[in-house]
Each structure stands twice: as C-alpha cells, then as structure tokens.
Design a protein around this motif. Sequence first.
Motif, PDB file in Angstrom:
ATOM      1  N   LYS A   5      -3.660 -26.468 -34.445  1.00 54.16           N
ATOM      2  CA  LYS A   5      -3.520 -27.929 -34.448  1.00 54.16           C
ATOM      3  C   LYS A   5      -4.673 -28.478 -33.630  1.00 54.16           C
ATOM      4  N   THR A   6      -5.590 -29.164 -34.291  1.00 53.47           N
ATOM      5  CA  THR A   6      -6.824 -29.539 -33.611  1.00 53.47           C
ATOM      6  C   THR A   6      -7.445 -30.767 -34.257  1.00 53.47           C
ATOM      7  N   SER A   7      -8.513 -31.239 -33.651  1.00 50.97           N
ATOM      8  CA  SER A   7      -9.313 -32.339 -34.177  1.00 50.97           C
ATOM      9  C   SER A   7     -10.637 -31.746 -34.644  1.00 50.97           C
ATOM     10  N   TYR A   8     -10.897 -31.821 -35.947  1.00 50.01           N
ATOM     11  CA  TYR A   8     -12.049 -31.149 -36.540  1.00 50.01           C
ATOM     12  C   TYR A   8     -13.204 -32.116 -36.748  1.00 50.01           C
ATOM     13  N   CYS A   9     -14.427 -31.654 -36.417  1.00 50.15           N
ATOM     14  CA  CYS A   9     -15.639 -32.438 -36.646  1.00 50.15           C
ATOM     15  C   CYS A   9     -16.304 -31.979 -37.934  1.00 50.15           C
ATOM     16  N   ARG A  33     -13.783 -37.617 -36.580  1.00 52.31           N
ATOM     17  CA  ARG A  33     -12.981 -36.400 -36.515  1.00 52.31           C
ATOM     18  C   ARG A  33     -11.752 -36.503 -37.416  1.00 52.31           C
ATOM     19  N   GLU A  34     -11.303 -35.325 -37.863  1.00 53.14           N
ATOM     20  CA  GLU A  34     -10.164 -35.256 -38.768  1.00 53.14           C
ATOM     21  C   GLU A  34      -9.081 -34.377 -38.150  1.00 53.14           C
ATOM     22  N   PRO A  35      -7.831 -34.835 -38.111  1.00 45.43           N
ATOM     23  CA  PRO A  35      -6.750 -33.997 -37.567  1.00 45.43           C
ATOM     24  C   PRO A  35      -6.392 -32.866 -38.533  1.00 45.43           C
ATOM     25  N   ASP A  89      -3.618 -29.497 -38.981  1.00 51.63           N
ATOM     26  CA  ASP A  89      -2.390 -28.847 -38.519  1.00 51.63           C
ATOM     27  C   ASP A  89      -1.993 -27.844 -39.599  1.00 51.63           C
TER      28      ASP A  89
END
Length: 251
Positions: free
Chosen positions: A5-9, A44-46, A48
């Motif tokens: 679960k992260t914030s992707y660049c 950024r895109e969440p 999960d």
Amino acid sequence: MQHVKTSYCPDMKRECVDKEYDKPNRITICHRFREGKNDCQAPREPLDYCIDEYEYPNRQGEKPPVMVSFFDAEKSCGEAGKRVCRESEWVAACEGPEETPFPYGWRREPEKCNFDNKWEGPILDRVYSKDPVVQRAELLRLDRSLPSGARPECKSGFGVFDLTGNVDEWVRADTERTNRRSRFAGLKGGAWGHVRNACRPVTTSHPPDFTYYFISFRCCADASASATSSSESETRPTSRPLHPLPGVRRR
C-alpha cells in the motif's frame, strides 16, 4: 503474497553518477545513482495490492519456468486466482517504501542479485526446437538462473525477492503504448546477464507471444482478493503445467 500500500510516482527522475554504455545491447547501464535524490515529475497515484513474494510458482527454493509468453503468464496467474502484475505495481514493489532505484539501494550490486553472469550465445534452432530433448539440453546449457530466494539480499523494502536479475518478468502496461511491438505488455528486471537490472527500465520490443530462455513472470492480486488467491496458488494446478524448463510454443 506481500501486501503493498503506497503512493506511486509514474515519472521519477534520478541522477546517475556512474554510468556505462553497453554497445552490444545498445543500452546505458547506471551503476550508481545520487543517493536520496528522487524527483517525482507527475502526480502520485495510490496503490493497494498484493504481489507474489517469489517468482512463479511463488515457492522459495524453486526455479521459475522459462520460455513463457505473456499469454502463458496471464493464464497461469488467472488459474491461481491472480493476474499478471501491472508495471506500476511491479516497480512500486521493487523500489520499496524508500523508493530506491534498485530493490536493495542506490548502487547496482551483482553480489546481491543474480546478474552479470557470463553470456553464452544461444543456438536458436535448438532453443525453439520441436524435439523436447534437443530443446531441454540447450536450455540447460544456457541456464544461469537460481532458485527463488537463493540470494537473501535480493529483497525489496516490501519483502519481495528477485525482482531484478535471475529472469525477465512479464508485466501488463498501465496504459497502452504507441509505436511499440507490444502495446500492452513488457518485461521487467532483466535476467542473469549484464543488463540494467534496475526497477524502472522496461523492455517493450517483444510481442506478447514472444518466448525466450530467460523470460518468466510472477503474479499480483487486488488486496481484497489476496487471502483467497494466496491459498489457492499453492494447490490449484494450471491446465498446461509450467516447469523450470518447459516445452515451448514458437513465436
């Protein structure tokens, strides 16, 4: 599987401070990036999701199959209640929570992951031979892969092994590409040879039905489906069993 679960660049810029141009492969290999200098140049895109801890069949100590097309990977993942990883998911798992360019840090280290092995020229008529004995002998001659998890330091910050090196892994593109042989598939991580072996590069020059002696895959799943898919993946067989050196379907 590992839950990520992260914030992707989607567009990360880094400064390479030690690079090499590999003329035979026509690629630039970065051996070291400026530590801590991440520059995200897109919203950024969440994310999960869950991702296999090891290459298919997601069991420590087993070698991943080779000579696998994108369609083979998609079918095998689907039969395990999972799916082929999206490129963004694969990259996020590789970079870890610290968003490093390699799963283990900022410097390319062949002693940690399985790459920079001596290259052996393939005899393609044997690689794609319809005679399984001839093909298997050639694949064994070329093979430099290791069992999944054999390099304990080849592990990302999200606890995923062998994302760079060992075998190239099929992924699904987040958006369709233009002017590429494969608009919706790509290969990540490089294999056991002397290539980039970093988290961001992707190979898009092969169509999705392409098979080769170092191409394999791993699976992902939506986080809500991970409990079911994790248990089923250990017990549900595929309709066309994949082995470390399986039969081949021609390109």
